[in-house]
Design an enzyme around this catalytic site. Structure first.
Site, mmCIF file in Angstrom:
data_model
loop_
_atom_site.group_PDB
_atom_site.id
_atom_site.type_symbol
_atom_site.label_atom_id
_atom_site.label_comp_id
_atom_site.label_asym_id
_atom_site.label_seq_id
_atom_site.Cartn_x
_atom_site.Cartn_y
_atom_site.Cartn_z
ATOM 1 N N GLY A 206 -6.456 10.691 1.806
ATOM 2 C CA GLY A 206 -5.126 11.099 2.290
ATOM 3 C C GLY A 206 -4.461 9.988 3.059
ATOM 4 O O GLY A 206 -4.419 10.023 4.301
ATOM 5 N N GLU B 218 -18.468 -5.196 -4.502
ATOM 6 C CA GLU B 218 -17.839 -6.215 -5.339
ATOM 7 C C GLU B 218 -16.482 -5.666 -5.770
ATOM 8 O O GLU B 218 -16.332 -4.490 -6.066
ATOM 9 C CB GLU B 218 -18.759 -6.620 -6.499
ATOM 10 C CG GLU B 218 -18.908 -5.630 -7.639
ATOM 11 C CD GLU B 218 -17.942 -5.903 -8.773
ATOM 12 O OE1 GLU B 218 -17.081 -6.778 -8.653
ATOM 13 O OE2 GLU B 218 -18.057 -5.183 -9.792
ATOM 14 N N GLU C 65 4.483 -5.394 -7.649
ATOM 15 C CA GLU C 65 5.389 -6.198 -6.805
ATOM 16 C C GLU C 65 4.667 -6.642 -5.535
ATOM 17 O O GLU C 65 4.798 -7.792 -5.092
ATOM 18 C CB GLU C 65 6.645 -5.390 -6.427
ATOM 19 C CG GLU C 65 7.622 -5.149 -7.564
ATOM 20 C CD GLU C 65 7.175 -4.030 -8.519
ATOM 21 O OE1 GLU C 65 6.213 -3.301 -8.194
ATOM 22 O OE2 GLU C 65 7.786 -3.897 -9.587
#
Ligand code: FAD
Length: 419
Positions: free
Chosen positions: A153, A270, A403
């Protein structure tokens, strides 16, 4: 960067491979292979019609698995391989980053199922590093036994990329906190019985410093889970509402108001994304096989459209680049360095590649590829290209948008100015 195994790594790889060959039941081999690679990462999918009903938190939780899947789970548990990265004292296998990488690569090659979800990858490590002894004793064994299933959450309507602006409030009342607000895009919440979450405990403090990290029993009164239907017609994520939900103060992990820093814990996992890279490679291999087998019938465009041939070659190269980016990340970790923009490069490339791969699948199968009906005889590969393409759209949003990854690469990798 070294991309061949050392003698010790080769021995470990052979051990994992032999285990998979001997122990993985044929019915479970390839359940995660290629075509749907990565699509199930964020929780089980259920194809739905219409708007599914909201339910109380925890109502959808079912105790783990039976049959071959249950037996497979037991075999992994016996070796500490439910949580390979956890230290042995907590029931894990204490594997090094490189050992995990090799194991993940081999499991992906075999298409073998793994267990534990966000309990193993996120809640457990956070509790191991920052939790009290009581929290460790209560939660870690239940995660390993599959008695709890966790959801995350963090995101809220209006707080995703800028997560530190989150508004869900937790107010102290005696020995408890009272939580009000809403979380969104919560993967697997419809199936979970616990949530780890961030909530604001000091609205006056600078935004990163007034947040605390809570463990929330999802069956607590006041929690409502509203499934959200994706454009693929599945419910993998949800909006979760908190209406005066009371959480014991002992369920705060780490210091109050320091939850932002608790939330960034990763343990020594990893982070190369090798599983996804292998999955995409398998998808391309399967696509080439399909192109060969259907070269002369209408389901394949391979002999009719030279663009398809070129695209297939590009995808073949792309998947190898994606694997190299993954190797680079794990090689850094193996040398004790912390991958930063390098991990962003691997994530960005792999998730955009996933969309390109399924687009190529569409181009290969032409109009047949648009068939959505998995049972139709006219749907190539059970309509996997159609479904996988639509599902893959979310990959470039989840876990940090493309982005945001580009911002990280530009600023930290290329030294570009912020604005
Ligand atoms: C499949 C899936 C599963 C998810 N599961 C979970 C989960 O289990 N738990 C959880 O907490 N969250 C989950 N998320 C949420 C996910 O973390 C957010 O969707 C993500 O961080 C983006 O936040 P946002 O959706 O609020 O978009 P926003 O942050 O509002 O972004 C909107 C657009 O603006 C762009 N943008 C924003 N800031 C910048 C910037 N600084 N520079 C350039 N462009 C910018 C973004 O790239 C995007 O295109 C999940 C999301 C998906 C898609």
């Amino acid at each position: 960067m070294r991309i061949t195994d050392s003698p010790e790594e080769a021995a470990w790889r052979a051990e994992v491979r032999e285990f998979l060959e001997k122990e993985l039941p044929p019915s479970l081999r390839n359940v995660n292979r290629g075509v749907r690679a990565g699509a199930t990462k964020y929780g089980s999918e259920a194809q739905v019609k219409g708007k599914p009903e909201a339910r109380a938190g925890g109502a959808g939780f079912k105790m783990a698995v039976e049959g071959p899947m249950g037996e497979w789970r037991e075999k992994l548990a016996a070796r500490g391989w439910i949580a390979p990265a956890w230290p042995k004292e907590y029931g894990g296998a204490g594997l090094t980053t490189m050992e995990q990488f090799i194991m993940n690569e081999e499991f992906a090659e075999a298409g073998a199922p793994t267990f534990g979800g966000m309990g193993v990858s996120m809640a457990g490590p956070t509790i191991i590093v920052h939790g009290t002894e009581e929290q460790k004793a209560e939660h870690l064994p239940k995660i390993l036994r599959g008695e709890t299933r966790w959801c995350q959450g963090f995101s809220e309507p209006g707080s995703g990329s800028d997560l530190a602006s989150l508004q869900t409030r937790a107010v102290r009342d005696g020995d408890e906190y009272v939580i009000n607000g809403s979380k969104i895009w919560t993967s697997g919440a419809q199936l979970s019985n616990w949530m780890f979450m961030l909530a604001r405990t000091d609205p006056e403090a600078p935004k990163h410093r007034g947040i605390s990290f809570f463990l929330v029993d999802f069956t607590s009164p006041g929690i409502t889970v509203q499934p959200l239907v994706t454009m693929a017609g599945t419910t993998t994520f949800n909006q979760v509402f908190f209406d005066n939900v009371r959480v014991p103060a002992k369920n705060v992990v780490g210091e109050v108001n320091r939850g932002w820093y608790v939330g960034t814990t990763t343990l020594d996992f990893e982070r190369s994304g090798i599983g996804a890279a292998v999955g995409m490679q398998q998808a391309v291999v399967d696509m080439i096989k399909f192109a060969r087998e259907h070269a002369q019938d209408g389901m394949s465009q391979i002999t009719r459209n030279s663009v398809v041939r070129n695209e297939l070659i590009d995808r073949y190269i792309d998947v190898n680049v994606s694997k190299m980016l993954a190797y680079r990340v794990v090689d850094m970790q193996n040398r004790g360095r912390i991958p930063n923009h390098e991990a962003s490069m691997a994530k960005l490339f792999a998730t955009e590649l996933r969309q390109r791969v399924w687009r190529t699948g569409h181009r290969l199968t032409g109009l047949y590829g648009l068939n959505w009906d998995r049972k139709s005889e006219y749907a190539p590969l059970n309509a996997n290209y159609a479904h996988s393409y639509v599902e893959s759209v979310s990959a470039t949003i989840a876990g940090g948008t493309s982005e945001i990854q580009r911002n990280i690469i530009a600023q930290r990798g290329m030294g570009m100015p912020r604005d």
